[in-house]
Design an enzyme around this catalytic site. Structure first.
Site, PDB file in Angstrom:
ATOM      1  N   ASP A 120     -52.551   6.182 -26.400  1.00  0.00           N
ATOM      2  CA  ASP A 120     -51.969   5.600 -25.202  1.00  0.00           C
ATOM      3  C   ASP A 120     -52.789   6.036 -23.996  1.00  0.00           C
ATOM      4  OD1 ASP A 120     -49.694   4.536 -26.626  1.00  0.00           O
ATOM      5  OD2 ASP A 120     -48.915   6.589 -26.701  1.00  0.00           O
ATOM      6  N   ARG A 161     -43.422  -5.555 -23.999  1.00  0.00           N
ATOM      7  CA  ARG A 161     -43.035  -4.186 -23.678  1.00  0.00           C
ATOM      8  C   ARG A 161     -43.268  -3.849 -22.205  1.00  0.00           C
ATOM      9  NH1 ARG A 161     -45.211  -0.564 -28.842  1.00  0.00           N
ATOM     10  NH2 ARG A 161     -44.312  -1.873 -30.484  1.00  0.00           N
ATOM     11  N   ASP A 165     -53.510   0.935 -28.022  1.00  0.00           N
ATOM     12  CA  ASP A 165     -52.097   1.225 -28.228  1.00  0.00           C
ATOM     13  C   ASP A 165     -51.383   0.937 -26.907  1.00  0.00           C
ATOM     14  OD1 ASP A 165     -49.773   1.934 -29.467  1.00  0.00           O
ATOM     15  OD2 ASP A 165     -50.308   4.008 -29.849  1.00  0.00           O
ATOM     16  N   ASP A 168     -46.381   5.377 -22.507  1.00  0.00           N
ATOM     17  CA  ASP A 168     -45.262   5.632 -23.415  1.00  0.00           C
ATOM     18  C   ASP A 168     -44.454   6.810 -22.897  1.00  0.00           C
ATOM     19  OD1 ASP A 168     -46.142   3.577 -24.978  1.00  0.00           O
ATOM     20  OD2 ASP A 168     -46.316   4.740 -26.821  1.00  0.00           O
TER      21      ASP A 168
END
Length: 444
Positions: free
Chosen positions: A224, A322, A263, A267
């Protein structure tokens, strides 16, 4: 638009549509407190998150390295200098000023490849017509193509991850500061500020093929851009998150599947709590923001009652999904602009026990994309979605979803009301405010 109306702490006065531009500029000035810290220090590196500015202001608030002494203020221009500054002084308050663009992979992917690793040999060994789709690669020995890939991936992992300690401010200097190809690990710490940086997503040089992932197999990548893992009081402000030189649209396909090398951009996982993301740009990415990484009970115990985050005055553009996808957390999303283009899947993912509040946001959807796509139900969890505009029109996002997808209905009412907000602007003003104020290079 005639009249006077209250919006949070701002009085909105409008006489006509012709005055909208001037009004937006006035709002940008009047609402400066919405994106300016409470401590108006001349040095942006010592500014702190304002009182009441999202979940990161809860409790002790977020001050980062504002209290750093002179010995713990660093100006860095290289990846080596950056990692050295992070490690110096432990958890003593520190400020790291980034000048120019730091490249974590300046030597290229070849620098991480284990001796003997060959991608063509990897493709030949694990092609579905050769290997099949029934068995994964976990049992492959170290000297196999998969074993050499694992060793190569481990070398990259060590090289590009940077652990951010508690009481740290990382800030770009000027309009052109950034970090490229790195993964910022905000892991098990408290009180971190990251501001004014263009953060180009790390490229996984060695994605793994998993034959058992789905009906056709899939490529899975790591890294990430920034991960908040079990950490508290984190403020991310005026950054630009982007795939930069390596957009997914230019990625090749192997075995009939996209060779995915990215990715997430951000997050927030594993019991992380009290996060505010304000005035950022999230662009050119697939899996953008994940809040809570699993439905499993083993992680749920640490996530319930946590994962509280606020997103305001951000631009979400050119994304697939997302933005964010939520599990468990009380997540407040207000005054953001979402621009959906070709390839768009959804914005808000409604996951297990999530408690999303989405208010006063603006959505600009390209032709052929309907408002029913904005919400995606992964689990039955109620949400609050009010006062949002889609292509300039007031839209009930839940009703739009339920009308088109009656088999997976969503329920209204998240069960809580956000109180940690600064100025709340009317949704119609948000696109121009965000356009002029969000992203790296626009701090202060």
């Amino acid at each position: 638009m005639n009249g006077i109306a209250w919006h949070g702490h701002v009085i909105v006065r409008a006489a006509s549509l012709a005055g909208c531009t001037a009004l937006v500029l006035a709002l940008a000035g009047t609402g400066a407190q919405a994106h300016s810290p409470s401590h108006h220090h001349r040095d942006p590196a010592r500014q702190t998150l304002g009182a009441g500015d999202g979940w990161a202001s809860h409790g002790t608030g977020t001050t980062g390295g504002a209290a750093a002494d002179r010995e713990h203020v660093y100006t860095v221009r290289t990846w080596a200098e950056f990692k050295k500054a992070l490690a110096d002084g432990g958890d003593a308050p520190k400020i790291i000023k980034v000048k120019g663009t730091i490249d974590a992979v300046a030597e290229g992917c070849e620098a991480f490849a284990a001796p003997g690793y060959d991608f063509d040999a990897y493709l030949e060994a694990y092609a579905p017509e050769t290997w099949g789709l029934e068995q994964d690669l976990s049992a492959e020995p170290d000297d196999s193509p998969e074993g050499l890939r694992r060793a190569s991936a481990a070398a990259q992992d060590t090289a590009i991850k940077a652990n951010v300690p508690s009481h740290t401010t990382i800030i770009g200097v000027g309009r052109n500061a950034g970090i490229k190809g790195a993964s910022l690990q905000i892991k098990g710490v408290d009180n971190v500020i990251i501001r004014n940086l263009t953060l180009e997503s790390p490229l996984d040089c060695f994605p793994q093929w998993d034959p058992t992932d789905g009906d056709k197999g899939n490529w899975n990548s790591e890294y990430d851009t920034a991960v908040v893992y079990g950490s508290t009081h984190v403020w991310l402000d005026h950054n630009t998150f982007t795939d930069g030189e390596h957009p997914d649209s230019e990625a090749p396909t192997h075995f009939g599947m996209l060779y995915q090398q990215h990715d997430g951009e951000l997050d927030i996982v594993r019991g992380a709590d009290y996060v505010t993301a304000s005035w950022n740009v999230f662009t050119e990415h697939d899996k953008t923001i994940l809040i809570g990484n699993s439905d499993s009970e083993s992680t749920a115990a640490g996530d319930r009652g946590r994962l509280r985050a606020t997103f305001h005055h951000n631009l979400f553009s050119g994304l697939v999904e997302r933005a964010p996808r939520v599990r468990f957390g009380q997540v407040d999303v207000y005054n953001n602009h979402f621009v959906a283009e070709a390839g768009y899947s959804y914005s808000f993912g409604i996951g297990k026990e999530s408690q999303l509040v989405a208010e006063h946001n603006a959505f600009t959807l390209a032709k052929g994309i309907g408002p029913a796509k904005i919400l995606k139900r992964w689990n039955d969890a109620p949400l609050t979605a009010r006062h949002n505009l889609v292509n300039g029109r007031p839209t009930d996002l839940i009703a739009a979803h339920n009308a088109e997808l009656p088999g997976t209905p969503l329920r209204s009412g998240a069960g809580w009301m956000p109180t940690l907000r600064t100025a709340v602007h009317p949704a119609w003003a948000v696109p121009a405010l965000v356009k002029h104020g969000a992203g790296a290079g626009r701090i202060g």
